[in-house]
Design a protein around this motif. Structure first.
Motif, PDB file in Angstrom:
ATOM      1  N   TYR A  27       0.867  -1.177   0.000  1.00 15.72           N
ATOM      2  CA  TYR A  27       0.000   0.000   0.000  1.00 15.72           C
ATOM      3  C   TYR A  27       0.906   1.230   0.000  1.00 15.72           C
ATOM      4  N   SER A  70      -9.230   0.793   5.424  1.00 14.60           N
ATOM      5  CA  SER A  70     -10.002   0.831   4.190  1.00 14.60           C
ATOM      6  C   SER A  70     -10.842   2.115   4.148  1.00 14.60           C
ATOM      7  N   VAL A  71     -10.484   2.956   3.218  1.00 13.45           N
ATOM      8  CA  VAL A  71     -11.179   4.241   3.070  1.00 13.45           C
ATOM      9  C   VAL A  71     -12.469   3.976   2.317  1.00 13.45           C
ATOM     10  N   THR A  72     -13.601   4.213   2.964  1.00  8.99           N
ATOM     11  CA  THR A  72     -14.854   3.767   2.340  1.00  8.99           C
ATOM     12  C   THR A  72     -15.650   4.909   1.689  1.00  8.99           C
ATOM     13  N   VAL A  73     -15.016   6.041   1.532  1.00  3.41           N
ATOM     14  CA  VAL A  73     -15.727   7.185   0.938  1.00  3.41           C
ATOM     15  C   VAL A  73     -16.261   6.812  -0.450  1.00  3.41           C
ATOM     16  N   GLU A  75     -20.042   7.330  -3.290  1.00  2.00           N
ATOM     17  CA  GLU A  75     -21.301   8.040  -3.583  1.00  2.00           C
ATOM     18  C   GLU A  75     -22.037   7.294  -4.678  1.00  2.00           C
ATOM     19  N   CYS A 107     -15.782  -2.224  -3.858  1.00  2.00           N
ATOM     20  CA  CYS A 107     -17.117  -1.609  -4.001  1.00  2.00           C
ATOM     21  C   CYS A 107     -17.559  -0.855  -2.752  1.00  2.00           C
ATOM     22  N   ALA A 108     -16.773  -0.926  -1.677  1.00  4.02           N
ATOM     23  CA  ALA A 108     -17.106  -0.230  -0.418  1.00  4.02           C
ATOM     24  C   ALA A 108     -18.533  -0.589   0.023  1.00  4.02           C
ATOM     25  N   ASP A 135     -15.009  -6.541  -2.041  1.00  4.34           N
ATOM     26  CA  ASP A 135     -14.207  -5.605  -1.238  1.00  4.34           C
ATOM     27  C   ASP A 135     -13.468  -6.425  -0.181  1.00  4.34           C
ATOM     28  N   ILE A 136     -12.453  -5.812   0.382  1.00  8.84           N
ATOM     29  CA  ILE A 136     -11.691  -6.446   1.457  1.00  8.84           C
ATOM     30  C   ILE A 136     -12.423  -6.282   2.793  1.00  8.84           C
ATOM     31  N   ASN A 197      -9.733  -9.925  -1.780  1.00  9.02           N
ATOM     32  CA  ASN A 197      -8.613  -9.032  -1.481  1.00  9.02           C
ATOM     33  C   ASN A 197      -7.726  -8.917  -2.713  1.00  9.02           C
ATOM     34  N   SER A 199      -4.923  -7.693  -3.217  1.00  8.89           N
ATOM     35  CA  SER A 199      -3.475  -7.869  -3.088  1.00  8.89           C
ATOM     36  C   SER A 199      -3.075  -9.342  -2.978  1.00  8.89           C
ATOM     37  N   ARG A 213     -12.650   1.755  -9.273  1.00  9.90           N
ATOM     38  CA  ARG A 213     -12.361   3.200  -9.186  1.00  9.90           C
ATOM     39  C   ARG A 213     -11.998   3.589  -7.759  1.00  9.90           C
TER      40      ARG A 213
HETATM   41  C1  LIG Z   1     -12.551   4.915  -1.618  1.00 11.62           C
HETATM   42  S1  LIG Z   1     -13.343   3.349  -1.683  1.00 11.62           S
HETATM   43  C2  LIG Z   1     -13.875   3.308  -3.362  1.00 11.62           C
HETATM   44  C3  LIG Z   1     -15.318   2.915  -3.484  1.00 11.62           C
HETATM   45  C4  LIG Z   1     -15.891   2.957  -4.903  1.00 11.62           C
HETATM   46  N1  LIG Z   1     -15.154   2.114  -5.796  1.00 11.62           N
HETATM   47  C5  LIG Z   1     -15.964   4.363  -5.425  1.00 11.62           C
HETATM   48  O1  LIG Z   1     -15.185   4.743  -6.294  1.00 11.62           O
HETATM   49  O2  LIG Z   1     -16.820   5.114  -4.959  1.00 11.62           O
HETATM   50  C6  LIG Z   1     -11.957   2.231  -1.654  1.00 11.62           C
HETATM   51  C7  LIG Z   1     -12.355   0.800  -1.347  1.00 11.62           C
HETATM   52  O3  LIG Z   1     -11.260  -0.065  -1.665  1.00 11.62           O
HETATM   53  C8  LIG Z   1     -11.276  -1.128  -0.750  1.00 11.62           C
HETATM   54  N2  LIG Z   1      -9.974  -1.805  -0.727  1.00 11.62           N
HETATM   55  C9  LIG Z   1      -8.798  -1.376  -0.209  1.00 11.62           C
HETATM   56  N3  LIG Z   1      -7.856  -2.308  -0.334  1.00 11.62           N
HETATM   57  C10 LIG Z   1      -8.421  -3.365  -0.976  1.00 11.62           C
HETATM   58  C11 LIG Z   1      -7.954  -4.638  -1.393  1.00 11.62           C
HETATM   59  N4  LIG Z   1      -6.702  -5.024  -1.186  1.00 11.62           N
HETATM   60  N5  LIG Z   1      -8.822  -5.470  -1.999  1.00 11.62           N
HETATM   61  C12 LIG Z   1     -10.106  -5.095  -2.216  1.00 11.62           C
HETATM   62  N6  LIG Z   1     -10.617  -3.900  -1.837  1.00 11.62           N
HETATM   63  C13 LIG Z   1      -9.777  -3.042  -1.220  1.00 11.62           C
HETATM   64  C14 LIG Z   1     -11.603  -0.440   0.565  1.00 11.62           C
HETATM   65  O4  LIG Z   1     -12.064  -1.363   1.537  1.00 11.62           O
HETATM   66  C15 LIG Z   1     -12.660   0.566   0.128  1.00 11.62           C
HETATM   67  O5  LIG Z   1     -13.953   0.044   0.267  1.00 11.62           O
END
Ligand SMILES: C[S@@+](CC[C@H](N)C(=O)[O-])C[C@H]1O[C@@H](n2cnc3c(N)ncnc32)[C@H](O)[C@@H]1O
Length: 272
Positions: A27, A70-73, A75, A107-108, A135-136, A197, A199, A213
């Motif tokens: 990361y 995990s940044v879940t922001v 919309e 997909c948060a 999502d993770i 996950n 990664s 995205r």
């Molecule tokens: C900012 S959100 C993006 C949500 C959505 N795709 C959007 O664009 O609105 C980022 C997401 O990536 C997920 N994430 C982070 N690392 C990940 C990983 N290694 N595998 C799967 N998801 C991951 C986080 O848990 C979080 O829900």
């Protein structure tokens, strides 16, 4: 490099990977350090050494740690022009497949997934689509499965939906109940929410469209490259990869394996 010589952060992330199987080692360092600092403050933990001891033995605390990382922001119809582009440049080609398999990675809490389902419904494709939303973060996935969202956000989402070329009233898709809205059950019928996950986990199907995205921005170059290879392998020939305007294929070794469909929204088509 021996373990003793590795910087504290790297040692900690390696230990987390070994004990819990979650690999955060690739990361982006700045973003993970910021999140860890916030977690230390929040939990009143006195530095990385103590964090390591606690997180390695306490499953519940580890889960909270994953939440923090995990940044879940998100919309609904976030960056509406992205959805306009999907409608105009991708949908007609998806329509040529008898079954359309779509993977929405990272997909948060599901807002993006319901947006795609609505778009497919309006284009007459939802019935023969299967959307795999991963999502993770398990907590976010549970939220996504419920399809319940805060009523206060609906004003913004309605504007986004209209800008995204929405064809009806946005409120047709949900029922309000006090401070929340619940999205139409029929939208969820073709969605499979599941942990994955990026990664460490492998591909699990072959897709006509992959959307990912605002996720790769949290990864370093090496992990971005690995994930983009995973997406390449998971797409059918001429399948679409949609990354959104914050990320790109530019610096990855798969750059020449895709053709540009929309340079601004970063929508690509796999070559053969
Ligand atoms: C900012 S959100 C993006 C949500 C959505 N795709 C959007 O664009 O609105 C980022 C997401 O990536 C997920 N994430 C982070 N690392 C990940 C990983 N290694 N595998 C799967 N998801 C991951 C986080 O848990 C979080 O829900």
């Amino acid at each position: 490099m021996t373990t003793e010589e590795k910087p504290e952060l790297k040692q900690f992330l390696d230990a987390v990977h070994q004990v819990h199987g979650y690999d955060f080692t690739d990361y982006s360092e700045a973003s993970i350090q910021r999140r860890i600092n916030h977690f230390l403050l929040l939990k009143k933990i006195d530095g990385m050494e103590e964090l390591k001891k606690l997180v390695l033995k306490d499953e519940k605390l580890f889960e909270e740690f994953v939440q923090e990382l995990s940044v879940t922001v998100t919309e609904m119809f976030r960056d509406p022009t992205f959805y306009l582009s999907l409608r105009r440049q991708v949908v007609s080609q998806l329509a040529t497949y008898p079954v359309i398999k779509i993977w929405i990675a990272g997909c948060a809490t599901g807002e993006e997934v319901y947006s795609v389902a609505i778009l497919l419904r309006e284009e007459g494709l939802l019935q023969r689509s299967i959307i795999y939303a991963t999502d993770i973060n398990q907590k976010s996935l549970s939220h996504a499965r419920e399809g319940v969202f805060d009523i206060d956000h609906m004003k913004t989402y309605t504007v986004n939906y209209q800008k995204a070329g929405g064809k009806t009233a946005f409120s047709d898709y949900y029922t309000a109940n006090y401070n929340a809205v619940i999205f139409d059950q029929s939208l969820r019928q073709n969605i499979v929410f599941s942990p994955h996950n990026l990664s460490v986990d492998k591909s699990f199907n072959e897709f006509q469209l992959i959307i990912c995205r605002n996720v790769l921005i949290y990864f370093n170059q090496r992990l971005q490259n690995k994930v983009l290879n995973l997406f390449y392998e998971s797409l059918c020939p001429f399948g679409f990869l949609a990354l959104g305007n914050k990320e790109s294929l530019l610096f990855t070794d798969k750059r020449n394996s895709f053709e540009d469909i929309d340079k601004k929204e970063k929508i690509y088509k796999r070559l053969g």
